[in-house]
Enzyme design. Structure first.
Site, PDB file in Angstrom:
ATOM      1  N   GLY A   1       0.792  -1.223   0.000  1.00 33.80           N
ATOM      2  CA  GLY A   1       0.000   0.000   0.000  1.00 33.80           C
ATOM      3  C   GLY A   1       0.828   1.278   0.000  1.00 33.80           C
ATOM      4  O   GLY A   1       0.286   2.378  -0.074  1.00 33.80           O
TER       5      GLY A   1
ATOM      6  N   GLU B   1      -0.040   2.791 -14.309  1.00 26.76           N
ATOM      7  CA  GLU B   1      -1.071   1.796 -14.604  1.00 26.76           C
ATOM      8  C   GLU B   1      -2.415   2.476 -14.678  1.00 26.76           C
ATOM      9  O   GLU B   1      -2.651   3.466 -13.979  1.00 26.76           O
ATOM     10  CB  GLU B   1      -1.160   0.781 -13.451  1.00 26.76           C
ATOM     11  CG  GLU B   1      -0.434  -0.511 -13.665  1.00 26.76           C
ATOM     12  CD  GLU B   1      -0.582  -1.420 -12.459  1.00 26.76           C
ATOM     13  OE1 GLU B   1       0.291  -2.258 -12.294  1.00 26.76           O
ATOM     14  OE2 GLU B   1      -1.545  -1.257 -11.677  1.00 26.76           O
ATOM     15  N   LYS B   2      -3.329   1.912 -15.442  1.00 29.17           N
ATOM     16  CA  LYS B   2      -4.691   2.414 -15.450  1.00 29.17           C
ATOM     17  C   LYS B   2      -5.281   2.167 -14.066  1.00 29.17           C
ATOM     18  O   LYS B   2      -5.096   1.110 -13.475  1.00 29.17           O
ATOM     19  CB  LYS B   2      -5.517   1.676 -16.512  1.00 29.17           C
ATOM     20  CG  LYS B   2      -6.974   2.113 -16.526  1.00 29.17           C
ATOM     21  CD  LYS B   2      -7.574   2.071 -17.914  1.00 29.17           C
ATOM     22  CE  LYS B   2      -8.989   2.651 -17.900  1.00 29.17           C
ATOM     23  NZ  LYS B   2      -8.982   4.114 -17.639  1.00 29.17           N
ATOM     24  N   TYR B   3      -6.009   3.187 -13.545  1.00 34.20           N
ATOM     25  CA  TYR B   3      -6.659   3.008 -12.248  1.00 34.20           C
ATOM     26  C   TYR B   3      -8.089   2.549 -12.483  1.00 34.20           C
ATOM     27  O   TYR B   3      -8.867   3.213 -13.161  1.00 34.20           O
ATOM     28  CB  TYR B   3      -6.648   4.317 -11.447  1.00 34.20           C
ATOM     29  CG  TYR B   3      -7.391   4.189 -10.138  1.00 34.20           C
ATOM     30  CD1 TYR B   3      -6.846   3.450  -9.084  1.00 34.20           C
ATOM     31  CD2 TYR B   3      -8.643   4.770  -9.964  1.00 34.20           C
ATOM     32  CE1 TYR B   3      -7.524   3.310  -7.901  1.00 34.20           C
ATOM     33  CE2 TYR B   3      -9.333   4.636  -8.769  1.00 34.20           C
ATOM     34  CZ  TYR B   3      -8.779   3.894  -7.744  1.00 34.20           C
ATOM     35  OH  TYR B   3      -9.453   3.746  -6.563  1.00 34.20           O
ATOM     36  N   ILE B   4      -8.413   1.411 -11.979  1.00 36.11           N
ATOM     37  CA  ILE B   4      -9.756   0.856 -12.173  1.00 36.11           C
ATOM     38  C   ILE B   4     -10.506   0.954 -10.860  1.00 36.11           C
ATOM     39  O   ILE B   4     -10.050   0.461  -9.823  1.00 36.11           O
ATOM     40  CB  ILE B   4      -9.686  -0.621 -12.626  1.00 36.11           C
ATOM     41  CG1 ILE B   4      -8.754  -0.748 -13.829  1.00 36.11           C
ATOM     42  CG2 ILE B   4     -11.071  -1.139 -12.963  1.00 36.11           C
ATOM     43  CD1 ILE B   4      -8.400  -2.174 -14.173  1.00 36.11           C
TER      44      ILE B   4
ATOM     45  N   GLU C   1       0.725  -8.438  -8.821  1.00 37.63           N
ATOM     46  CA  GLU C   1       2.047  -8.807  -8.321  1.00 37.63           C
ATOM     47  C   GLU C   1       2.020 -10.220  -7.787  1.00 37.63           C
ATOM     48  O   GLU C   1       0.957 -10.807  -7.586  1.00 37.63           O
ATOM     49  CB  GLU C   1       2.534  -7.830  -7.246  1.00 37.63           C
ATOM     50  CG  GLU C   1       1.669  -7.805  -6.002  1.00 37.63           C
ATOM     51  CD  GLU C   1       2.246  -6.878  -4.920  1.00 37.63           C
ATOM     52  OE1 GLU C   1       3.416  -7.074  -4.544  1.00 37.63           O
ATOM     53  OE2 GLU C   1       1.512  -5.994  -4.437  1.00 37.63           O
TER      54      GLU C   1
ATOM     55  N   ARG D   1       6.251 -15.667  -0.762  1.00 37.62           N
ATOM     56  CA  ARG D   1       6.363 -16.032   0.656  1.00 37.62           C
ATOM     57  C   ARG D   1       5.015 -16.541   1.140  1.00 37.62           C
ATOM     58  O   ARG D   1       4.041 -16.500   0.406  1.00 37.62           O
ATOM     59  CB  ARG D   1       6.721 -14.783   1.470  1.00 37.62           C
ATOM     60  CG  ARG D   1       5.729 -13.654   1.190  1.00 37.62           C
ATOM     61  CD  ARG D   1       5.813 -12.521   2.136  1.00 37.62           C
ATOM     62  NE  ARG D   1       5.241 -11.305   1.602  1.00 37.62           N
ATOM     63  CZ  ARG D   1       3.966 -10.973   1.601  1.00 37.62           C
ATOM     64  NH1 ARG D   1       3.067 -11.798   2.091  1.00 37.62           N
ATOM     65  NH2 ARG D   1       3.554  -9.813   1.089  1.00 37.62           N
TER      66      ARG D   1
END
Lengths: 160, 457, 457, 160
Positions: free
Chosen positions: C171, C206-209, C294, C298
């Site tokens: 974030g 990036e495109k914000y959706i 992404e 882990r």
């Protein structure tokens, strides 16, 4: 360093008291005294427990009752011999023999041992509650038609 | 947003301890208000705190509180509850109580008086089951009047035999005799004990089978005539007929045997038009023969084991079924996932012959993590009263197989800290390290043998 | 009697808190000795107590303890551990650490340096995924050098767009801009912030959706070339990109969509020859289109949700796979049972804008009963140190369906008592009562909207 | 240093009382005294926890340390100014520069500030630990070749 006599006095104070903790801060000096007993079961009273929101929690009643008693004692001053008349059963309290009749007792009533104080109803059975000792009714704790638990205080009686 | 069907508005729980909390949780999830009743000894207990309303019904003694029908009905009256959940023990299998509830228009979450009576008396239950074709342990067909009768039956079925009080249960009122001489000595004593303990001197005789396993089938009936089963629990790890560890599936159980025993248990339930949760207990001998021993007409202590492997909530199911809903799960063989084991943690000192150990729980630090469920009424500072049974907590562990569940249980027990009272935790932990237990398929004699090794450590 | 295959003899846990305890539990079940490392602030913590050996590695600051590679390797040396489990956070996705372990012949329970690097840099990960045909959010193909580039890309894909730091995560390091004017204002700032926060000024666009849901697929690879998936987790209930509640199955998920997304995630794993537990994160738009964002190399904080619905133990699986064993579960679509929800309980005051609230846990009384799992390092008297993240406990609830799980979670939260520090419990409890949340399918904007209503109460 | 007489008095006070804890903060000096019985985290010490059987638990060390310190004070009598030389790192302690060499220091050795006390090895790197003050080695707490934790006491040094 600090006055130890003062600290001893402070400890005496906390030991003789019902306090859990003492914290002092004075001119850069901080003192915190805590008793061993503390914690146990205390959390429920302050618990941020939503499940208890609309719960007339018996534990809270219980904790508060200690204060209630002492309040009574304080209020009644010299006379701390009041007798708590407790309910021997679960049921509904009726103050009179019928809806139209007068209450068996009210504040100030003088009763003799064996006199009826109220009626307790459970499973359609009417049980008369009798005074065990003679005296004067100082307080009526439960109103007509109210439900009562086992051990609940119904009257405060000043024996004589 | 409100989910679900509206059920009872308010329900009273006529019990205490972990099962009272368990029922409160079920009610909260169903949107039902709860009334707890408690004795003076339980005024600080969690069931009294977590219910919406709580009523003190009497002093410490069970006979003046949790066993007192009049006080409990009075508590229902003053709170306006529509239903009573009796939990297990106390009034759960009391036919009079069930009948009084019915007459008072209170829904009793359990079977009616007739059904309780049909199963409450062991000799009667045995006859009932024989009539509908459920296999029972060879023994007297009904009560045994006197020693002469007893001798003739015993010689017919062969020693060792067991003399059992008809009104007994929970491991009490039964005695094994190896030959006629022992029978002569013990018969009258057992009758006298039965009289003093249960108020009823009736006894019957059964063949005593050693190397026996105790396997029970969970059944459920609804008021629409359907009875289904939810698989078995193996409760062979018992000490003096008191269950210590229960698990599902039973070690060595095959799906064919589960189907057969399940069908037999359903037959037992259907035979008495059973509604609600019931458990049909069987003895299983090494050859896989199984014999009906009794049916419990209530939720069992060990019900969570079945909940974990089936994913169902049996207490919510009980309440819904009592309201008149149909069973929520499909007919046919139950879907069993993984393996679950329950460990009963009691306030008892295993090193002092399991002497009860009431007192203050000075520390309570439960285990957590994957596969761990804990049903308990404990908290740090809780006073374990000496008046009731010694169950403190039920630790239920699960894993993808029995091995994983046992190892998980072992470490959960080892990291479970209860201080202030002695508990059965170390004893249970040692059982999880025992080769016989790990191999599986222990019989009801296991704990006695284990204890001899254990005491000598 | 010893069960199971022999694995590592001794394993060091390079972490703290609940995940360190979780790993210790897995090791105990596998028969592996454990070494805990701890900072001075954690000397009384449960992970230091429950491990077989515990080593103090430094002072309170993470950079001088849990993040200090040399101290952790030294602890491995003096204890003779063969493997390191890094948990999540700290050194879990540090390629250098993985490489140093490899050079020092210590098994790192996680991917190798190349795999961490392939996924650690978001722009590189995006390119890698595009090359193997995994759909990504429309945006810059790689890094954006300057404002001029940024403007041309943004006008091509259309506003709103998001400027993201390539090294960012959790974030942090992302900013949404609605038009070219805002882009001009924010571009340099984001680069500067990225430089100061992550030591790397690289950014991409990036495109914000909007109305997007965050759905991730759990994958697992072994060293025998097999990569499988274990279904999804919906993590849309986020506050400032910090997950608060995670669940599985995702509301509205169909088995066909799970199969498709699962196959895509497997493709992502196979593309980098992935070994171990990994999570492929996707954004899902209202039409059901999904885009790779992404991959986390882990174990995730929210792994228990998958454990509950699959019945598997992912941490034990990680350890076995790192030892060289094949995956223990079968190929094909995973078997998902019931519904599980995780609530993250943090030492934060929701009423004070989620301000951290370290201090002494004066009371700790956890919930219990059916469908409740608790992963926590708390105990009564525990001091929550101010130096590390604020996660106190993960409450994982399960039920036969989403409704049952939510209601169960609500009451479990309400009966969970933590005193002495402020927690997110009341906030989470209120979310479980929210119509939008109950209906399901909330998007990542839900918490912001909910908070506006919540603050006004 | 702090007035020990005051501290002793304070300990007497808490020992003779029912108190669990005393915390003092005065002119930059902080004192916290807690009785062994104290609830907080104390359970692990007595915990019937099999998982801890073969664990040299740091918590136990920690709880015991309060007693250890007072023991040391009692033993050293008038001289309670011993300095604890602690390990700044995790690693292995070597008392000498090579297996054949003499130890850098032993009990009774006089050291000057800057003298090497021992070698601490981690990740194949040898780190010389130097004395920060001059004085006499009163106790060697860790033997040659033993592993050490961060903060572990390696030597007791009597400064002069």
């Amino acid at each position: 360093m600090m006055d130890l006599e003062f600290l001893r006095n402070l400890i005496e104070i906390i030991e003789d008291s019902d306090l859990d903790t003492i914290e002092l801060e004075h001119e850069g000096t901080k003192i915190k005294l805590a008793k061993a007993s503390g914690k146990e079961a205390g959390w429920s009273v302050n618990a941020p427990d939503l499940s208890m929101k609309d719960n007339p929690s018996p534990l809270v009643d219980e904790v508060v009752s200690a204060e209630t008693v002492s309040t009574v004692e304080a209020e009644t001053g010299a006379n701390s011999n009041l007798i708590e008349v407790k309910s021997p059963m679960v049921g509904t309290l009726y103050a009179a023999s019928s809806p139209d009749a007068d209450s068996y007792v009210k504040v100030g009533s003088r009763v003799n041992a064996g006199d009826t104080l109220c009626i307790l109803e459970a499973m359609k059975l009417m049980n008369e509650l009798e005074a065990e000792v003679s005296g004067v009714i100082e307080e009526v704790c439960v109103q007509n038609g109210e439900p009562v638990q086992y051990g609940q205080v119904l009257f405060l009686l000043n024996p004589s | 947003m409100i989910w679900g069907v509206l059920l009872f508005k308010k329900l009273l729980i006529a019990n205490r301890g972990e099962i009272a909390l368990r029922i409160i949780r079920a009610c909260k999830e169903l949107g039902i208000k709860t009334v707890a009743v408690y004795s003076e000894a339980d005024k600080d207990s969690l069931h009294a705190r977590f219910a919406d309303e709580s009523i003190c019904i009497g002093p410490n003694s069970p006979s003046e509180s949790y066993l007192d029908v009049a006080r409990i009905i009075a508590a229902v009256e003053i709170t306006g509850a529509e239903a009573i959940h009796p939990g297990y023990g106390f009034l759960a299998e009391n036919a009079d109580f069930s009948e009084i509830c019915e007459r008072s228009k209170i829904v009793f979450i359990g079977p009616n008086a007739d059904q309780i009576e049909a199963m409450g008396d062991k000799a009667t239950a045995r006859e009932t089951m024989q009539q509908i074709g459920v296999p029972t342990v060879p023994g007297s067909d009904g009560l045994v009047a006197d020693l002469k009768d007893a001798k003739s039956i015993a010689s017919e079925i062969g020693y060792p035999v067991m003399i059992k009080a008809s009104a007994g249960g929970g491991g009490k009122g039964m005695r094994v005799v190896q030959n006629e001489e022992e029978l002569s000595k013990s018969f009258d004593t057992t009758q006298a004990e039965a009289k003093s303990t249960f108020g009823n001197s009736d006894v019957y005789i059964e063949k005593y089978i050693s190397e026996i396993r105790h396997v029970e089938i969970q059944i459920f009936g609804d008021s629409h005539g359907k009875v289904l089963h939810l698989g078995e629990r193996d409760c062979s790890t018992q000490r003096r007929h008191q269950k210590l560890i229960e698990e599902s599936p039973a070690p060595g159980m095959t799906s064919e045997m589960r189907r057969q025993m399940g069908e037999t248990a359903i037959m037992a339930g259907q035979g008495i038009d059973y509604v609600g949760a019931g458990t049909v207990e069987f003895l299983v001998d090494p050859e896989g023969n199984y014999y009906f021993i009794e049916m419990n007409t209530r939720i069992q202590v060990e019900h969570p084991v079945t909940e974990v492997v089936t994913g169902l909530d049996l207490v919510k199911e009980q309440i819904r079924v009592a309201f008149g809903e149909a069973l929520s799960f499909p007919s046919g063989e139950p879907s069993i996932q993984g393996h679950a084991i329950e460990f009963r943690i009691n306030a008892e000192d295993p090193a002092q012959n399991f002497m009860p150990s009431p007192g203050c729980v000075e520390t309570f630090q439960p285990p957590g993590g994957p596969g761990i469920r804990l049903d308990t009424h404990l908290y740090t500072g809780y006073q374990v009263p000496p008046y009731y049974d010694s169950l403190l907590a039920k630790l239920i562990v699960s894993g993808s197989n029995r091995e994983e569940a046992i190892v998980r249980g072992r470490h959960a027990l080892d990291s479970f800290v209860i201080e202030g009272v002695k508990t059965s935790i170390p004893f249970l932990s040692d059982i999880t390290r025992d080769d016989d237990f790990m191999t599986g398929g222990v019989d009801t004699g296991f704990v006695e043998k284990f204890m001899q090794r254990w005491v000598k450590r």
